[in-house]
Motif scaffolding. Structure first.
Motif, PDB file in Angstrom:
ATOM      1  N   THR A 127     -79.181  68.077  -4.460  1.00 32.45           N
ATOM      2  CA  THR A 127     -80.407  67.288  -4.306  1.00 32.45           C
ATOM      3  C   THR A 127     -80.288  65.863  -4.821  1.00 32.45           C
ATOM      4  O   THR A 127     -80.969  64.976  -4.322  1.00 32.45           O
ATOM      5  N   ILE A 128     -79.431  65.645  -5.793  1.00 34.16           N
ATOM      6  CA  ILE A 128     -79.256  64.291  -6.336  1.00 34.16           C
ATOM      7  C   ILE A 128     -77.883  63.739  -5.965  1.00 34.16           C
ATOM      8  O   ILE A 128     -77.772  62.693  -5.337  1.00 34.16           O
ATOM      9  N   GLY A 129     -76.819  64.460  -6.347  1.00 36.94           N
ATOM     10  CA  GLY A 129     -75.463  63.970  -6.114  1.00 36.94           C
ATOM     11  C   GLY A 129     -75.150  63.704  -4.656  1.00 36.94           C
ATOM     12  O   GLY A 129     -74.741  62.605  -4.279  1.00 36.94           O
ATOM     13  N   PHE A 130     -75.353  64.708  -3.814  1.00 38.04           N
ATOM     14  CA  PHE A 130     -75.032  64.555  -2.392  1.00 38.04           C
ATOM     15  C   PHE A 130     -76.074  63.702  -1.676  1.00 38.04           C
ATOM     16  O   PHE A 130     -75.745  62.741  -0.983  1.00 38.04           O
ATOM     17  N   ARG A 131     -77.334  64.041  -1.852  1.00 35.60           N
ATOM     18  CA  ARG A 131     -78.393  63.355  -1.108  1.00 35.60           C
ATOM     19  C   ARG A 131     -78.506  61.866  -1.423  1.00 35.60           C
ATOM     20  O   ARG A 131     -78.977  61.092  -0.601  1.00 35.60           O
ATOM     21  N   ASN A 132     -78.080  61.456  -2.608  1.00 32.37           N
ATOM     22  CA  ASN A 132     -78.161  60.033  -2.982  1.00 32.37           C
ATOM     23  C   ASN A 132     -76.836  59.302  -2.812  1.00 32.37           C
ATOM     24  O   ASN A 132     -76.694  58.166  -3.262  1.00 32.37           O
ATOM     25  N   SER A 133     -75.884  59.933  -2.156  1.00 30.03           N
ATOM     26  CA  SER A 133     -74.547  59.351  -2.031  1.00 30.03           C
ATOM     27  C   SER A 133     -74.375  58.603  -0.711  1.00 30.03           C
ATOM     28  O   SER A 133     -75.058  58.893   0.272  1.00 30.03           O
ATOM     29  N   PRO A 134     -73.427  57.654  -0.676  1.00 31.06           N
ATOM     30  CA  PRO A 134     -73.075  57.019   0.597  1.00 31.06           C
ATOM     31  C   PRO A 134     -72.536  58.041   1.604  1.00 31.06           C
ATOM     32  O   PRO A 134     -72.734  57.892   2.813  1.00 31.06           O
ATOM     33  N   GLU A 135     -71.897  59.097   1.102  1.00 31.94           N
ATOM     34  CA  GLU A 135     -71.357  60.135   1.979  1.00 31.94           C
ATOM     35  C   GLU A 135     -72.477  60.849   2.751  1.00 31.94           C
ATOM     36  O   GLU A 135     -72.288  61.244   3.898  1.00 31.94           O
ATOM     37  N   TYR A 136     -73.635  60.976   2.110  1.00 34.44           N
ATOM     38  CA  TYR A 136     -74.764  61.614   2.798  1.00 34.44           C
ATOM     39  C   TYR A 136     -75.215  60.782   3.994  1.00 34.44           C
ATOM     40  O   TYR A 136     -75.613  61.331   5.016  1.00 34.44           O
ATOM     41  N   GLN A 137     -75.113  59.475   3.889  1.00 34.42           N
ATOM     42  CA  GLN A 137     -75.463  58.618   5.026  1.00 34.42           C
ATOM     43  C   GLN A 137     -74.527  58.880   6.202  1.00 34.42           C
ATOM     44  O   GLN A 137     -74.961  58.892   7.356  1.00 34.42           O
ATOM     45  N   GLU A 138     -73.249  59.116   5.923  1.00 31.15           N
ATOM     46  CA  GLU A 138     -72.289  59.472   6.977  1.00 31.15           C
ATOM     47  C   GLU A 138     -72.648  60.829   7.598  1.00 31.15           C
ATOM     48  O   GLU A 138     -72.601  60.998   8.816  1.00 31.15           O
ATOM     49  N   TRP A 139     -72.987  61.782   6.731  1.00 29.56           N
ATOM     50  CA  TRP A 139     -73.395  63.127   7.163  1.00 29.56           C
ATOM     51  C   TRP A 139     -74.584  63.023   8.118  1.00 29.56           C
ATOM     52  O   TRP A 139     -74.592  63.628   9.184  1.00 29.56           O
ATOM     53  N   LYS A 140     -75.593  62.259   7.712  1.00 30.80           N
ATOM     54  CA  LYS A 140     -76.781  62.060   8.540  1.00 30.80           C
ATOM     55  C   LYS A 140     -76.418  61.467   9.895  1.00 30.80           C
ATOM     56  O   LYS A 140     -76.902  61.919  10.933  1.00 30.80           O
ATOM     57  N   GLN A 141     -75.565  60.452   9.874  1.00 29.01           N
ATOM     58  CA  GLN A 141     -75.149  59.772  11.111  1.00 29.01           C
ATOM     59  C   GLN A 141     -74.463  60.745  12.069  1.00 29.01           C
ATOM     60  O   GLN A 141     -74.679  60.700  13.272  1.00 29.01           O
TER      61      GLN A 141
END
Length: 99
Positions: free
Chosen positions: A63-77
């Motif tokens: 909820t914090i580490g992944f969701r607030n990471s730049p990597e999560y933006q890639e995941w979303k994309q």
């Protein structure tokens, strides 16, 4: 350990593209701190329905580490445009484990 469970409904006709994009997304999530493992299952009865299960060391890893990471933006994309409706994410903690 926390289990993240997500029912994914992929838009009709986009199942192959989703399955093709998922390995790249897997590389992203598996590199995160607190990540343990994940599985993607395809429903046998309903076309376009998948179950994603992710094990995390603790809730905040997701909820914090992944969701607030730049990597999560890639995941979303990579993945979020496949879903309709957008999935609800739920977290579970083990109370009984049988082997």
């Amino acid at each position: 350990m926390i289990l993240e469970a997500v029912m994914l409904n992929v838009k009709h006709g986009m199942e192959q593209d989703f399955e093709g994009a998922f390995p790249q997304a897997s590389n992203i999530i598996s590199s995160m701190n607190g990540y343990i493992s994940h599985e993607l299952h395809k429903c046998l009865e309903i076309e376009g329905k998948y179950l994603l299960l992710v094990k995390w060391e603790h809730l905040e890893a997701h909820t914090i580490g992944f969701r607030n990471s730049p990597e999560y933006q890639e995941w979303k994309q990579l993945l979020h445009h496949f879903y309709d409706p957008f999935p609800t994410v739920e977290h579970f903690e083990p109370i009984l484990i049988f082997r």
